[in-house]
Motif scaffolding. Structure first.
Motif, PDB file in Angstrom:
ATOM      1  N   SER A 112       6.128  -3.131   8.651  1.00  0.00           N
ATOM      2  CA  SER A 112       5.205  -2.267   7.917  1.00  0.00           C
ATOM      3  C   SER A 112       5.935  -1.622   6.748  1.00  0.00           C
ATOM      4  O   SER A 112       7.095  -1.225   6.872  1.00  0.00           O
ATOM      5  N   ARG A 113       5.247  -1.517   5.631  1.00  0.00           N
ATOM      6  CA  ARG A 113       5.760  -0.792   4.476  1.00  0.00           C
ATOM      7  C   ARG A 113       4.677   0.189   4.035  1.00  0.00           C
ATOM      8  O   ARG A 113       3.535  -0.203   3.799  1.00  0.00           O
ATOM      9  N   ARG A 114       5.087   1.472   3.915  1.00  0.00           N
ATOM     10  CA  ARG A 114       4.099   2.521   3.698  1.00  0.00           C
ATOM     11  C   ARG A 114       4.497   3.480   2.573  1.00  0.00           C
ATOM     12  O   ARG A 114       3.962   4.578   2.463  1.00  0.00           O
ATOM     13  N   ASP A 115       5.469   3.079   1.753  1.00  0.00           N
ATOM     14  CA  ASP A 115       5.874   3.921   0.628  1.00  0.00           C
ATOM     15  C   ASP A 115       6.367   3.025  -0.501  1.00  0.00           C
ATOM     16  O   ASP A 115       6.373   1.801  -0.377  1.00  0.00           O
ATOM     17  N   MET A 116       6.791   3.650  -1.593  1.00  0.00           N
ATOM     18  CA  MET A 116       7.191   2.898  -2.778  1.00  0.00           C
ATOM     19  C   MET A 116       8.690   2.593  -2.794  1.00  0.00           C
ATOM     20  O   MET A 116       9.275   2.362  -3.843  1.00  0.00           O
ATOM     21  N   GLU A 270       4.028   7.949  -4.504  1.00  0.00           N
ATOM     22  CA  GLU A 270       3.244   7.912  -3.273  1.00  0.00           C
ATOM     23  C   GLU A 270       2.937   6.454  -2.940  1.00  0.00           C
ATOM     24  O   GLU A 270       2.682   5.655  -3.844  1.00  0.00           O
ATOM     25  N   GLY A 271       2.957   6.114  -1.656  1.00  0.00           N
ATOM     26  CA  GLY A 271       2.502   4.800  -1.244  1.00  0.00           C
ATOM     27  C   GLY A 271       0.999   4.826  -1.059  1.00  0.00           C
ATOM     28  O   GLY A 271       0.231   4.307  -1.863  1.00  0.00           O
ATOM     29  N   PHE A 272       0.575   5.464   0.021  1.00  0.00           N
ATOM     30  CA  PHE A 272      -0.839   5.718   0.272  1.00  0.00           C
ATOM     31  C   PHE A 272      -0.890   7.110   0.877  1.00  0.00           C
ATOM     32  O   PHE A 272      -0.355   7.342   1.966  1.00  0.00           O
ATOM     33  N   SER A 273      -1.489   8.043   0.178  1.00  0.00           N
ATOM     34  CA  SER A 273      -1.400   9.452   0.559  1.00  0.00           C
ATOM     35  C   SER A 273      -2.420   9.846   1.613  1.00  0.00           C
ATOM     36  O   SER A 273      -3.629   9.819   1.366  1.00  0.00           O
ATOM     37  N   ASN A 274      -1.921  10.236   2.787  1.00  0.00           N
ATOM     38  CA  ASN A 274      -2.806  10.791   3.814  1.00  0.00           C
ATOM     39  C   ASN A 274      -3.416  12.102   3.347  1.00  0.00           C
ATOM     40  O   ASN A 274      -4.556  12.432   3.691  1.00  0.00           O
ATOM     41  N   GLY A 292       1.944   5.066  -7.696  1.00  0.00           N
ATOM     42  CA  GLY A 292       1.804   4.348  -6.436  1.00  0.00           C
ATOM     43  C   GLY A 292       0.371   3.959  -6.132  1.00  0.00           C
ATOM     44  O   GLY A 292      -0.350   3.413  -6.966  1.00  0.00           O
ATOM     45  N   GLY A 293      -0.059   4.257  -4.895  1.00  0.00           N
ATOM     46  CA  GLY A 293      -1.402   3.895  -4.459  1.00  0.00           C
ATOM     47  C   GLY A 293      -2.479   4.890  -4.836  1.00  0.00           C
ATOM     48  O   GLY A 293      -3.655   4.654  -4.543  1.00  0.00           O
ATOM     49  N   ASN A 294      -2.128   5.992  -5.506  1.00  0.00           N
ATOM     50  CA  ASN A 294      -3.133   7.007  -5.832  1.00  0.00           C
ATOM     51  C   ASN A 294      -4.314   6.467  -6.638  1.00  0.00           C
ATOM     52  O   ASN A 294      -5.472   6.792  -6.347  1.00  0.00           O
TER      53      ASN A 294
END
Length: 366
Positions: A112-116, A270-274, A292-294
Motif C-alpha cells: 500500500s502507498r498512501r502518501d507522496m 498530501e496523498g489522500f487527506s482524511n 498531491g491528491g487534493n
C-alpha cells in the motif's frame, strides 16, 4: 476467503492509515473473510484487546538485520501452512521485507502507498526497486500517489490499483446555524492537522492575521497534536491571541469540525487527506492547497477552493470570499457531502479491495 495483513506497527485507530486498516479488516470480517493481522512491533494499543481480530506481534526489528528477514520468511511459511495465499502490507519496513520473503514462502504480496513519498531516501528507493520485483499488486489511495509510486519505485502501471479511502455512509452534515445569534458570531475557520512544518499551519495563521487587519470577524480553531510553541509565538507577533484556539489532538475530530464554518488544509504535500473527507462529511466548504491528491477531491469553485502551496495572500482571499458569502459556504458544503456519499463510501472501498484480492488469489492458484 483468507487474507493476511501485516504492518510495521499499529499505534491507534485514529491515524489516517490505521483508521482505514481498521475499516478494511472490520468490513472483510463482516463479509465472511478470515483475516489474520500481524505487526512487526507491538504497541500499547495492540495489546489492549480492543481490535476486532487478534493481533500477532512478530518482534521484527531493523530491515538490515538478517534475523528480521528470517522471521518474516518463517511467518510466511506459517501462513502458507494455514491456507493463506495473499498478504497485504502497510508501511515502510513491511514493504521491504515482505514481498521477497513471502514470495519465497509461496504467497503473493500487495503493498500500500498512501502518501507522496516524503519518507523516500536513496537507500530506501534502491531497496524498494529490488524488492518491488516480488510485488504482485500495489494499492494507492489517489492518482497522484499512484504516479509517484510508479515513477519512484518502478512498479509497473498494470500492477497499480487506485482505491480511494472509504467512509461510513452516515453524514454529520451541519451547514445551517442552530440559531439566529450565530449569524453575529465570528466566522470559525478550522484546521485538523498535526503541528508539523509539512502542514504549514503558520500560513493559515498569517492568513487569519490578514483577515483581522481588514476588520473581518473570524477566529481559528486548530485541532491537532504537537508542539504549539512556534505557532503560539507567531500568533503573539501578529497580535491575534484572541482569535486562535489550540485544541490539541482529538480522538474524534468530527465533533470539532461540526463547529467550523470554513475548513482548511494548507499542507505542503498530501496523498489522500482524511481531514478533507471529514470536513466534507460534515458539510463544510474546504480551502486547501493544490498538492498531491487534493485536486482529486476538491473541484475548485464547486465544493471548495484550491490555492497554491505557500500562497498566504491567495489563502486569505479565498477565506474572505467564503466569510462574506454564507450561501456559497452552504452550497459548497452540501456538494462536498454529496460527493463523499457517492464516491468515497465504505462499501465501494471494500468491493474494490475484495475484487483485487480475488483476482490475485486466482492467479496464485494457477
Amino acid at each position: 476467503m483468507k487474507l493476511s495483513i501485516i504492518m510495521d506497527q499499529y499505534n491507534n485507530p485514529y491515524a489516517g492509515t490505521e483508521s482505514q486498516v481498521l475499516k478494511l479488516i472490520s468490513g472483510l470480517v463482516e463479509r465472511g473473510w478470515e483475516v489474520r493481522f500481524a505487526v512487526f512491533r507491538g504497541t500499547r494499543y495492540t495489546r489492549n484487546g480492543e481490535f476486532p481480530v487478534a493481533i500477532e506481534e512478530l518482534n521484527i526489528g531493523s530491515v538490515s538485520n538478517p534475523g528480521s528477514w528470517f522471521k518474516a520468511y518463517r511467518y510466511g511459511r506459517k501462513l502458507k501452512k494455514n491456507g493463506f495465499d495473499l498478504v497485504h502490507v502497510f508501511f515502510n519496513d513491511a514493504s521491504v521485507l515482505c514481498p521477497p520473503t513471502m514470495s519465497l514462502a509461496g504467497l503473493k504480496t500487495v503493498i500500500s502507498r498512501r502518501d507522496m513519498g516524503f519518507w523516500y531516501n536513496k537507500k530506501y528507493l534502491h531497496t524498494l526497486r529490488l524488492t518491488g520485483r516480488f510485488v504482485s499488486g500495489a494499492v494507492c489511495n489517489s492518482k497522484a500517489v499512484a504516479e509517484i509510486t510508479a515513477s519512484s519505485e518502478g512498479i509497473p502501471g498494470e500492477k497499480i490499483k487506485v482505491i480511494y479511502n472509504g467512509y461510513p455512509a452516515e453524514s454529520m452534515q451541519k451547514t445551517v446555524p442552530d440559531d439566529e445569534d450565530k449569524q453575529s458570531d465570528p466566522i470559525v475557520i478550522g484546521v485538523v492537522a498535526n503541528l508539523r512544518p509539512i502542514k504549514r499551519i503558520d500560513d493559515l495563521i498569517k492568513a487569519v492575521g490578514k483577515l483581522r487587519k481588514t476588520g473581518l470577524r473570524s477566529s481559528l480553531n486548530i485541532v491537532g497534536g504537537g508542539d504549539q510553541t512556534p505557532y503560539a509565538q507567531l500568533v503573539g507577533e501578529l497580535g491575534i491571541q484572541d482569535a486562535i484556539q489550540f485544541l490539541g489532538a482529538q480522538a474524534e475530530p468530527e465533533k470539532y469540525i461540526k463547529d467550523f464554518d470554513i475548513a482548511v488544509l494548507c499542507s505542503e504535500t498530501e496523498g489522500f487527506s482524511n481531514a478533507i473527507i471529514e470536513y466534507m462529511r460534515c458539510g463544510k466548504p474546504v480551502v486547501c492547497t493544490r498538492t498531491g491528491g487534493n485536486p482529486e477531491i476538491i473541484q475548485d469553485g464547486e465544493n471548495g477552493y484550491l490555492v497554491e502551496v505557500g500562497d498566504v495572500s491567495g489563502l486569505a482571499e479565498k477565506l474572505k470570499t467564503l466569510i462574506e458569502q454564507p450561501e456559497l459556504r452552504e452550497r459548497m458544503g452540501r456538494k462536498g457531502a454529496e460527493k463523499v456519499t457517492k464516491k468515497y463510501n465504505l462499501n465501494a472501498m471494500l468491493d474494490q479491495h475484495t475484487a483485487l484480492y480475488e483476482t490475485l488469489r486466482a492467479r496464485a492458484l494457477q
